[in-house]
Design a protein around this motif. Structure first.
Motif, PDB file in Angstrom:
ATOM      1  N   ASP A 393       0.858  -1.195   0.000  1.00 42.62           N
ATOM      2  CA  ASP A 393       0.000   0.000   0.000  1.00 42.62           C
ATOM      3  C   ASP A 393       0.891   1.240   0.000  1.00 42.62           C
ATOM      4  OD1 ASP A 393      -1.787   2.043   0.447  1.00 42.62           O
ATOM      5  OD2 ASP A 393      -2.953   0.972   1.930  1.00 42.62           O
ATOM      6  N   PHE A 394       0.817   2.020  -1.091  1.00 39.45           N
ATOM      7  CA  PHE A 394       1.694   3.192  -1.225  1.00 39.45           C
ATOM      8  C   PHE A 394       1.029   4.206  -2.150  1.00 39.45           C
ATOM      9  CE2 PHE A 394       5.666   5.362  -2.677  1.00 39.45           C
ATOM     10  CZ  PHE A 394       6.129   5.757  -1.441  1.00 39.45           C
ATOM     11  N   VAL A 395       1.047   5.475  -1.767  1.00 42.31           N
ATOM     12  CA  VAL A 395       0.494   6.615  -2.511  1.00 42.31           C
ATOM     13  C   VAL A 395      -0.911   6.345  -3.053  1.00 42.31           C
ATOM     14  CG1 VAL A 395       2.717   7.635  -3.102  1.00 42.31           C
ATOM     15  CG2 VAL A 395       1.722   5.946  -4.647  1.00 42.31           C
ATOM     16  N   GLY A 396      -1.739   5.721  -2.248  1.00 44.42           N
ATOM     17  CA  GLY A 396      -3.131   5.522  -2.632  1.00 44.42           C
ATOM     18  C   GLY A 396      -3.398   4.310  -3.485  1.00 44.42           C
ATOM     19  N   GLN A 397      -2.376   3.539  -3.820  1.00 45.95           N
ATOM     20  CA  GLN A 397      -2.549   2.330  -4.612  1.00 45.95           C
ATOM     21  C   GLN A 397      -1.960   1.127  -3.875  1.00 45.95           C
ATOM     22  OE1 GLN A 397      -1.600   2.441  -8.784  1.00 45.95           O
ATOM     23  NE2 GLN A 397      -2.037   4.631  -8.957  1.00 45.95           N
ATOM     24  N   VAL A 398      -2.455  -0.047  -4.211  1.00 49.09           N
ATOM     25  CA  VAL A 398      -1.944  -1.292  -3.647  1.00 49.09           C
ATOM     26  C   VAL A 398      -1.319  -2.087  -4.782  1.00 49.09           C
ATOM     27  CG1 VAL A 398      -2.499  -3.400  -2.394  1.00 49.09           C
ATOM     28  CG2 VAL A 398      -3.740  -1.287  -1.874  1.00 49.09           C
ATOM     29  N   ILE A 399      -0.001  -2.309  -4.700  1.00 51.50           N
ATOM     30  CA  ILE A 399       0.711  -3.060  -5.739  1.00 51.50           C
ATOM     31  C   ILE A 399       0.632  -4.535  -5.393  1.00 51.50           C
ATOM     32  CG2 ILE A 399       2.950  -3.532  -6.758  1.00 51.50           C
ATOM     33  CD1 ILE A 399       2.233  -0.087  -5.425  1.00 51.50           C
ATOM     34  N   LEU A 400       0.014  -5.294  -6.280  1.00 52.98           N
ATOM     35  CA  LEU A 400      -0.163  -6.739  -6.142  1.00 52.98           C
ATOM     36  C   LEU A 400       0.490  -7.421  -7.343  1.00 52.98           C
ATOM     37  CD1 LEU A 400      -3.907  -6.579  -5.082  1.00 52.98           C
ATOM     38  CD2 LEU A 400      -2.053  -7.425  -3.623  1.00 52.98           C
ATOM     39  N   PRO A 401       0.636  -8.764  -7.301  1.00 52.04           N
ATOM     40  CA  PRO A 401       1.244  -9.446  -8.453  1.00 52.04           C
ATOM     41  C   PRO A 401       0.548  -9.111  -9.760  1.00 52.04           C
ATOM     42  CG  PRO A 401       1.115 -10.941  -6.585  1.00 52.04           C
ATOM     43  CD  PRO A 401       0.387  -9.690  -6.185  1.00 52.04           C
ATOM     44  N   TRP A 402       1.280  -8.494 -10.674  1.00 52.30           N
ATOM     45  CA  TRP A 402       0.870  -8.182 -12.045  1.00 52.30           C
ATOM     46  C   TRP A 402      -0.257  -7.142 -12.146  1.00 52.30           C
ATOM     47  CZ3 TRP A 402       1.090 -13.540 -10.670  1.00 52.30           C
ATOM     48  CH2 TRP A 402       2.312 -14.141 -11.012  1.00 52.30           C
ATOM     49  N   ARG A 403      -0.539  -6.425 -11.065  1.00 51.05           N
ATOM     50  CA  ARG A 403      -1.595  -5.414 -11.169  1.00 51.05           C
ATOM     51  C   ARG A 403      -1.439  -4.395 -10.034  1.00 51.05           C
ATOM     52  NH1 ARG A 403      -3.453  -9.761  -8.487  1.00 51.05           N
ATOM     53  NH2 ARG A 403      -4.990  -9.531  -6.805  1.00 51.05           N
ATOM     54  N   ARG A 404      -2.038  -3.217 -10.263  1.00 51.33           N
ATOM     55  CA  ARG A 404      -2.125  -2.164  -9.248  1.00 51.33           C
ATOM     56  C   ARG A 404      -3.591  -1.809  -9.048  1.00 51.33           C
ATOM     57  NH1 ARG A 404      -0.538   2.244 -11.228  1.00 51.33           N
ATOM     58  NH2 ARG A 404       0.299   1.626 -13.253  1.00 51.33           N
ATOM     59  N   LYS A 405      -4.034  -1.844  -7.794  1.00 53.57           N
ATOM     60  CA  LYS A 405      -5.419  -1.532  -7.460  1.00 53.57           C
ATOM     61  C   LYS A 405      -5.469  -0.250  -6.633  1.00 53.57           C
ATOM     62  CE  LYS A 405      -8.257  -4.670  -6.218  1.00 53.57           C
ATOM     63  NZ  LYS A 405      -8.943  -5.760  -5.478  1.00 53.57           N
ATOM     64  N   LEU A 406      -6.632   0.411  -6.686  1.00 51.82           N
ATOM     65  CA  LEU A 406      -6.839   1.594  -5.866  1.00 51.82           C
ATOM     66  C   LEU A 406      -7.037   1.175  -4.414  1.00 51.82           C
ATOM     67  CD1 LEU A 406      -7.078   4.643  -6.615  1.00 51.82           C
ATOM     68  CD2 LEU A 406      -9.540   4.387  -6.333  1.00 51.82           C
ATOM     69  N   ARG A 407      -6.514   1.972  -3.505  1.00 50.15           N
ATOM     70  CA  ARG A 407      -6.704   1.701  -2.092  1.00 50.15           C
ATOM     71  C   ARG A 407      -8.195   1.680  -1.759  1.00 50.15           C
ATOM     72  NH1 ARG A 407      -3.913   5.992   1.504  1.00 50.15           N
ATOM     73  NH2 ARG A 407      -2.017   4.898   0.835  1.00 50.15           N
ATOM     74  N   LYS A 408      -8.628   0.693  -0.964  1.00 48.72           N
ATOM     75  CA  LYS A 408     -10.054   0.516  -0.684  1.00 48.72           C
ATOM     76  C   LYS A 408     -10.663   1.748  -0.023  1.00 48.72           C
ATOM     77  CE  LYS A 408     -11.246  -3.528   0.593  1.00 48.72           C
ATOM     78  NZ  LYS A 408     -11.463  -4.784   1.369  1.00 48.72           N
ATOM     79  N   ARG A 409      -9.955   2.360   0.912  1.00 50.63           N
ATOM     80  CA  ARG A 409     -10.495   3.536   1.590  1.00 50.63           C
ATOM     81  C   ARG A 409     -10.671   4.697   0.621  1.00 50.63           C
ATOM     82  NH1 ARG A 409      -6.847   6.419   6.035  1.00 50.63           N
ATOM     83  NH2 ARG A 409      -5.901   7.205   4.114  1.00 50.63           N
ATOM     84  N   THR A 410      -9.723   4.875  -0.289  1.00 46.61           N
ATOM     85  CA  THR A 410      -9.831   5.940  -1.285  1.00 46.61           C
ATOM     86  C   THR A 410     -11.032   5.711  -2.185  1.00 46.61           C
ATOM     87  OG1 THR A 410      -7.416   6.194  -1.266  1.00 46.61           O
ATOM     88  CG2 THR A 410      -8.611   7.125  -3.139  1.00 46.61           C
ATOM     89  N   ARG A 411     -11.234   4.456  -2.609  1.00 47.88           N
ATOM     90  CA  ARG A 411     -12.381   4.152  -3.468  1.00 47.88           C
ATOM     91  C   ARG A 411     -13.699   4.389  -2.740  1.00 47.88           C
ATOM     92  NH1 ARG A 411     -13.199  -1.883  -3.930  1.00 47.88           N
ATOM     93  NH2 ARG A 411     -14.105  -1.370  -1.893  1.00 47.88           N
TER      94      ARG A 411
END
Length: 474
Positions: A393-411
């Protein structure tokens, strides 16, 4: 004292259609023009609202070669001002500042007026509709000349700031400087920032052109893919995330001044940096929030509770720049001494390694470095050591294997705001969130949820889920 210059200037009125800006030098020298007005005379509007400079010879009316296009000033064709002499004064009464010696003139006056004009054009980006910007542009030439004179003779002192409280993402104090002071902040930044940016490492982000949150997320994703061999199985990689405790209110201004002096060798610019750095906005600030709102800010995060030599006001361009200057030694220490991959965004530091023991050792050395060199300390409650496979979890995004998702709280916060915002503001806010959501590579599901709320409120969304258009419901 330089000769006073008066202007016949078409008053800029917000977003009105562009027209020519007429400026008249009334110093009495009919065969030439004053240096103060020289940078502004001959500015003519170009298509799409940009400014084109056409040099005009005042003796015969002939035109000289045009210089490159500048960003323009939107003006009104309906309202004009009679020639007036600027009566603005920027020699404010004494405050709790540490006032350096008067500032000597940095070369020719036309250089400073050109630099101030460029600083104003930078300052008004995304602020054209604000009351402070409109008021400043109503007598643009006079205000710029008044600022130039105050800077030249050394009477410039920052005006009172406005303090208010924001509640998202948490309660914080924001100190909004007067518009003229923001122009001076941009003036200093435009002059000295580049020499510091050249020395910053590539993993220093925030308040650097081209290095915002999207750059930081992509850069971290690149580092993780590199150290994990593109998320290969069997490679255990850890990340250490740490945060400087009460960062902005804990900054020691004397340390910042020492770091600035290493690269700012011109006495005039160094003195101006000290005027901005050591300005204390608290004694004469205008408090816009209620005492109840002010009390919601934790005492250890309030600038009001700090001694004069500690703390920078959140909300100023200069504060963000000074913060990067202060933490640059930490970035250099991590890269060249610890030799660990990492990235920093403002005061959030994230390190990567295949060894958890190496990261624990690095944490101890970073704590010692911050305490000894920068008079700062880490927040133990925000220090995290975990495997990267769980998500970073960094700068509002969550870096996961092969993808970047938006942080749940931000969404979730975004969806709640779209559902509650007034209909007149929905389109602009929704388009902003579509842009934010689109920065994550795995954002289709989140954008679809945003689309459902927007369509339910009577507006249209493009098939690609990237933009909102106003519907019949207004």
């Amino acid at each position: 004292m330089p000769a006073r210059v008066t202007y016949d200037l078409v008053v800029p009125l917000g977003r009105a259609s562009p027209t020519a800006m007429r400026i008249r030098d009334t110093t009495g020298h009919h065969g030439g023009r004053s240096r103060a007005a020289g940078a502004l005379i001959g500015l003519r509007m170009h298509h799409r609202g940009s400014l084109r400079r056409d040099g005009v010879n005042s003796t015969n009316g002939s035109r000289t070669a045009r210089t490159p296009i500048m960003r323009g000033i939107s003006t009104s064709t309906m309202a004009t001002r009679a020639p007036t002499t600027s009566q603005l004064s920027f020699g404010f009464e004494s405050s709790a500042d540490q006032c350096p010696q008067p500032l000597p003139v940095p070369g020719h006056a036309d250089f400073l007026i050109r630099a101030l004009l460029g600083a104003h054009l930078d300052c008004r980006v995304n602020k054209r509709g604000s009351r402070a910007c409109v008021q400043f542009e109503q007598d643009l030439a006079g205000n710029l000349v008044a600022l130039r004179e105050a800077l030249e003779v050394g009477t410039y002192r920052p005006a009172p700031s406005i303090c208010f409280i924001i509640s998202r993402p948490k309660f914080r104090e924001v100190w909004a400087a007067a518009y003229a002071d923001r122009v001076v902040h941009h003036l200093l930044y435009n002059q000295i920032a580049e020499r510091f940016h050249r020395s910053f490492i590539a993993d220093t982000c925030a308040c650097i052109p081209g290095r915002g949150t999207l750059y930081a997320a992509k850069r971290l994703d690149h580092h993780i893919r590199s150290i994990t061999r593109n998320w290969s199985r069997g490679r255990k990689v850890y990340y250490l995330k740490c945060d400087v405790a009460n960062f902005f209110v804990s900054i020691d201004k004397n340390i910042v001044r020492t770091l600035l002096a290493r690269r700012v060798h011109e006495p005039w610019w160094m003195n101006l940096a000290e005027v901005i750095l050591f300005h204390d906005p608290r004694p004469d600030a205008l408090m816009k929030s209620t005492p109840a709102m002010m009390a919601k800010v934790p005492a250890n995060k309030s600038l009001l509770n700090q001694p004069p030599h500690l703390g920078l006001p959140i909300g100023n361009l200069s504060s963000q720049f000074f913060a990067n200057v202060l933490l640059d030694p930490l970035d250099q220490f991590i890269k060249h001494r610890l030799r660990i991959r990492g990235i920093r965004y403002v005061d959030d530091v994230l390190l990567l390694s295949e060894s958890a023991d190496e990261l624990n050792e690095a944490l101890e050395r970073i704590q010692a470095f911050l305490a000894e060199r920068l008079a700062l300390q880490l927040n133990p409650s925000k220090t995290i050591l975990q495997p990267v496979e769980r998500g970073v979890d960094f700068v509002g995004q969550v870096i996961l294997p092969w993808r970047r998702k938006l942080r749940k709280r931000t969404r979730n916060d975004a969806l709640a705001r779209i559902a509650a915002v007034e209909n007149g503001d929905l389109v602009q806010l929704a388009n902003s969130y579509f842009g934010l959501f689109g920065q994550a590579t795995a954002s289709h599901h989140d954008r679809a949820r945003l689309e459902n709320i927007i369509r339910a409120r009577g507006h249209a969304v493009t098939r690609e889920l990237t933009k909102t258009y106003r519907g019949d419901s207004r």
